[in-house]
Design a protein around this motif. Structure first.
Motif, PDB file in Angstrom:
ATOM      1  N   ILE A  33       0.860  -1.176   0.000  1.00 57.81           N
ATOM      2  CA  ILE A  33       0.000   0.000   0.000  1.00 57.81           C
ATOM      3  C   ILE A  33       0.894   1.223   0.000  1.00 57.81           C
ATOM      4  O   ILE A  33       1.738   1.391   0.892  1.00 57.81           O
ATOM      5  CB  ILE A  33      -0.937   0.002   1.220  1.00 57.81           C
ATOM      6  CG1 ILE A  33      -1.862  -1.209   1.152  1.00 57.81           C
ATOM      7  CG2 ILE A  33      -1.756   1.288   1.248  1.00 57.81           C
ATOM      8  CD1 ILE A  33      -2.202  -1.777   2.484  1.00 57.81           C
ATOM      9  N   THR A  34       0.721   2.024  -1.032  1.00 58.50           N
ATOM     10  CA  THR A  34       1.589   3.177  -1.228  1.00 58.50           C
ATOM     11  C   THR A  34       0.744   4.441  -1.232  1.00 58.50           C
ATOM     12  O   THR A  34      -0.344   4.467  -1.803  1.00 58.50           O
ATOM     13  CB  THR A  34       2.333   3.055  -2.568  1.00 58.50           C
ATOM     14  OG1 THR A  34       2.952   1.764  -2.657  1.00 58.50           O
ATOM     15  CG2 THR A  34       3.403   4.122  -2.683  1.00 58.50           C
ATOM     16  N   TRP A  35       1.248   5.471  -0.606  1.00 57.72           N
ATOM     17  CA  TRP A  35       0.568   6.768  -0.568  1.00 57.72           C
ATOM     18  C   TRP A  35       1.434   7.800  -1.299  1.00 57.72           C
ATOM     19  O   TRP A  35       2.657   7.864  -1.108  1.00 57.72           O
ATOM     20  CB  TRP A  35       0.327   7.224   0.874  1.00 57.72           C
ATOM     21  CG  TRP A  35      -0.793   6.502   1.540  1.00 57.72           C
ATOM     22  CD1 TRP A  35      -0.769   5.236   2.060  1.00 57.72           C
ATOM     23  CD2 TRP A  35      -2.125   6.992   1.763  1.00 57.72           C
ATOM     24  NE1 TRP A  35      -1.989   4.921   2.602  1.00 57.72           N
ATOM     25  CE2 TRP A  35      -2.843   5.976   2.438  1.00 57.72           C
ATOM     26  CE3 TRP A  35      -2.775   8.199   1.483  1.00 57.72           C
ATOM     27  CZ2 TRP A  35      -4.176   6.132   2.823  1.00 57.72           C
ATOM     28  CZ3 TRP A  35      -4.096   8.350   1.866  1.00 57.72           C
ATOM     29  CH2 TRP A  35      -4.781   7.320   2.519  1.00 57.72           C
ATOM     30  N   TYR A  36       0.731   8.599  -2.126  1.00 57.96           N
ATOM     31  CA  TYR A  36       1.380   9.681  -2.857  1.00 57.96           C
ATOM     32  C   TYR A  36       0.697  10.996  -2.495  1.00 57.96           C
ATOM     33  O   TYR A  36      -0.487  11.045  -2.172  1.00 57.96           O
ATOM     34  CB  TYR A  36       1.258   9.471  -4.372  1.00 57.96           C
ATOM     35  CG  TYR A  36       2.100   8.330  -4.914  1.00 57.96           C
ATOM     36  CD1 TYR A  36       1.641   7.028  -4.868  1.00 57.96           C
ATOM     37  CD2 TYR A  36       3.340   8.579  -5.490  1.00 57.96           C
ATOM     38  CE1 TYR A  36       2.414   5.990  -5.372  1.00 57.96           C
ATOM     39  CE2 TYR A  36       4.113   7.542  -5.997  1.00 57.96           C
ATOM     40  CZ  TYR A  36       3.635   6.253  -5.928  1.00 57.96           C
ATOM     41  OH  TYR A  36       4.405   5.223  -6.420  1.00 57.96           O
ATOM     42  N   GLN A  37       1.477  12.069  -2.600  1.00 55.96           N
ATOM     43  CA  GLN A  37       1.002  13.432  -2.354  1.00 55.96           C
ATOM     44  C   GLN A  37       1.171  14.229  -3.646  1.00 55.96           C
ATOM     45  O   GLN A  37       2.211  14.117  -4.308  1.00 55.96           O
ATOM     46  CB  GLN A  37       1.850  14.056  -1.244  1.00 55.96           C
ATOM     47  CG  GLN A  37       1.574  15.517  -0.943  1.00 55.96           C
ATOM     48  CD  GLN A  37       2.686  16.097  -0.057  1.00 55.96           C
ATOM     49  OE1 GLN A  37       3.865  16.059  -0.395  1.00 55.96           O
ATOM     50  NE2 GLN A  37       2.300  16.623   1.100  1.00 55.96           N
ATOM     51  N   GLN A  38       0.161  15.000  -4.005  1.00 54.08           N
ATOM     52  CA  GLN A  38       0.272  15.816  -5.209  1.00 54.08           C
ATOM     53  C   GLN A  38      -0.154  17.247  -4.943  1.00 54.08           C
ATOM     54  O   GLN A  38      -1.290  17.498  -4.521  1.00 54.08           O
ATOM     55  CB  GLN A  38      -0.556  15.225  -6.355  1.00 54.08           C
ATOM     56  CG  GLN A  38      -0.323  15.963  -7.680  1.00 54.08           C
ATOM     57  CD  GLN A  38      -1.054  15.356  -8.856  1.00 54.08           C
ATOM     58  OE1 GLN A  38      -2.071  14.690  -8.716  1.00 54.08           O
ATOM     59  NE2 GLN A  38      -0.530  15.576 -10.053  1.00 54.08           N
ATOM     60  N   PHE A  39       0.768  18.175  -5.239  1.00 52.41           N
ATOM     61  CA  PHE A  39       0.475  19.604  -5.189  1.00 52.41           C
ATOM     62  C   PHE A  39       0.007  20.052  -6.576  1.00 52.41           C
ATOM     63  O   PHE A  39       0.337  19.414  -7.584  1.00 52.41           O
ATOM     64  CB  PHE A  39       1.702  20.399  -4.776  1.00 52.41           C
ATOM     65  CG  PHE A  39       2.209  20.077  -3.398  1.00 52.41           C
ATOM     66  CD1 PHE A  39       3.448  19.487  -3.222  1.00 52.41           C
ATOM     67  CD2 PHE A  39       1.447  20.362  -2.273  1.00 52.41           C
ATOM     68  CE1 PHE A  39       3.924  19.181  -1.953  1.00 52.41           C
ATOM     69  CE2 PHE A  39       1.910  20.054  -1.003  1.00 52.41           C
ATOM     70  CZ  PHE A  39       3.152  19.453  -0.847  1.00 52.41           C
ATOM     71  N   PRO A  40      -0.725  21.162  -6.655  1.00 49.71           N
ATOM     72  CA  PRO A  40      -1.156  21.668  -7.955  1.00 49.71           C
ATOM     73  C   PRO A  40       0.027  21.899  -8.886  1.00 49.71           C
ATOM     74  O   PRO A  40       1.083  22.381  -8.473  1.00 49.71           O
ATOM     75  CB  PRO A  40      -1.849  22.992  -7.601  1.00 49.71           C
ATOM     76  CG  PRO A  40      -2.292  22.826  -6.197  1.00 49.71           C
ATOM     77  CD  PRO A  40      -1.246  21.980  -5.536  1.00 49.71           C
ATOM     78  N   ILE A  48       4.924   7.299   1.528  1.00 46.40           N
ATOM     79  CA  ILE A  48       5.189   6.173   2.417  1.00 46.40           C
ATOM     80  C   ILE A  48       4.585   4.923   1.821  1.00 46.40           C
ATOM     81  O   ILE A  48       3.646   4.993   1.023  1.00 46.40           O
ATOM     82  CB  ILE A  48       4.618   6.449   3.844  1.00 46.40           C
ATOM     83  CG1 ILE A  48       5.224   5.511   4.881  1.00 46.40           C
ATOM     84  CG2 ILE A  48       3.093   6.387   3.848  1.00 46.40           C
ATOM     85  CD1 ILE A  48       4.946   5.947   6.321  1.00 46.40           C
ATOM     86  N   GLN A  49       5.133   3.791   2.203  1.00 49.36           N
ATOM     87  CA  GLN A  49       4.644   2.509   1.696  1.00 49.36           C
ATOM     88  C   GLN A  49       4.731   1.472   2.793  1.00 49.36           C
ATOM     89  O   GLN A  49       5.670   1.491   3.606  1.00 49.36           O
ATOM     90  CB  GLN A  49       5.484   2.076   0.503  1.00 49.36           C
ATOM     91  CG  GLN A  49       5.058   0.791  -0.183  1.00 49.36           C
ATOM     92  CD  GLN A  49       5.971   0.463  -1.351  1.00 49.36           C
ATOM     93  OE1 GLN A  49       7.118   0.086  -1.176  1.00 49.36           O
ATOM     94  NE2 GLN A  49       5.465   0.631  -2.557  1.00 49.36           N
ATOM     95  N   GLY A  50       3.768   0.538   2.814  1.00 49.86           N
ATOM     96  CA  GLY A  50       3.825  -0.522   3.806  1.00 49.86           C
ATOM     97  C   GLY A  50       3.081  -1.757   3.334  1.00 49.86           C
ATOM     98  O   GLY A  50       2.297  -1.698   2.376  1.00 49.86           O
TER      99      GLY A  50
END
Lengths: 110, 116
Positions: A33-40, A48-50
């Motif tokens: 499970i991976t989380w990404y962040q996106q700015f405009p 982070i990933q786990g």
């Protein structure tokens, strides 16, 4: 591919802890499970990933229960610069590219 | 710093006029991806290269093509852009294919394409 469900938007204030939960009921055994962040006007950035239990790095923690059907991204003491869209994606065990869900638009207020 | 670089950041073309978007990487990753992201939507995978092996998504229009002349560079060609192709185009890399590892993807900051 595992379908994900996240809140469309969340609001919080500077200095608070923010928890964003994502459900992925049909996650594959081999998926992380991976989380990404996106700015405009920028590309997504890996946060982070786990695979299971808890993972912590310098910016966030990730909590994954034993059944792995959900995960929670925890951002400690958020600031205005944490305003962004956050995507959770099961990945690694399935298709080669990423299938993004709608993401969570997090808005941090002063 | 090792990076994924997309040029130009903004591209304007005319309806029906071919356009090429560029991506380069210094990560020496095996896999390169192209995504399309329209306003207020999530990125959508168009295709990817694993080394020289090209993999097209089933719903990617024929109007979109890609070339990868070497490990470091990948191009997105839009043969006859229509108004509906106006979007941000994101390039990404990963060390291995998703089916073989849990390697995260590294994204460039995109090229915003406008169609006149």
């Amino acid at each position: 591919l595992a379908k994900t469900t996240q809140p469309i938007s969340m609001d919080s204030y500077e200095g608070q802890e923010v928890n964003i939960t994502c459900s992925h009921n049909n996650i594959a055994t081999n998926d992380y499970i991976t989380w990404y962040q996106q700015f405009p006007s920028q590309g997504p950035r890996f946060i982070i990933q786990g695979y299971k239990t808890k993972v912590t790095n310098e910016v966030a923690s990730l909590f994954i229960p034993a059944d792995r059907k959900s995960s929670t991204l925890s951002l400690p003491r958020v600031s205005l610069s944490d305003t962004a869209v956050y995507y959770c994606l099961p990945s690694g065990g399935g298709a080669d590219g990423l299938t993004f869900g709608k993401g969570t638009h997090l808005i941090i207020q002063p | 710093d090792a990076m994924v670089i997309q040029n130009p950041r903004y591209q304007v073309t005319q309806f029906g006029k071919p356009v090429t978007l560029s991506c380069s990487q210094t990560l020496n990753h095996n896999v390169m991806y192209w995504y399309q992201q329209k306003s207020s939507q999530a990125p959508k995978l168009l295709f990817h290269y694993y080394d020289k092996d090209f993999n097209n998504e089933a719903d990617t229009p024929d109007n979109f093509q890609s070339r990868r002349p070497n490990t470091s560079f990948c191009f997105l060609d839009i043969r006859s852009p229509g108004l509906g192709d106006a979007a941000m185009y994101l390039c990404a890399t990963s060390r291995d294919r998703g089916g073989q590892s849990n390697q995260p993807q590294h994204f460039g900051d995109g090229t915003r394409l406008s169609i006149l």
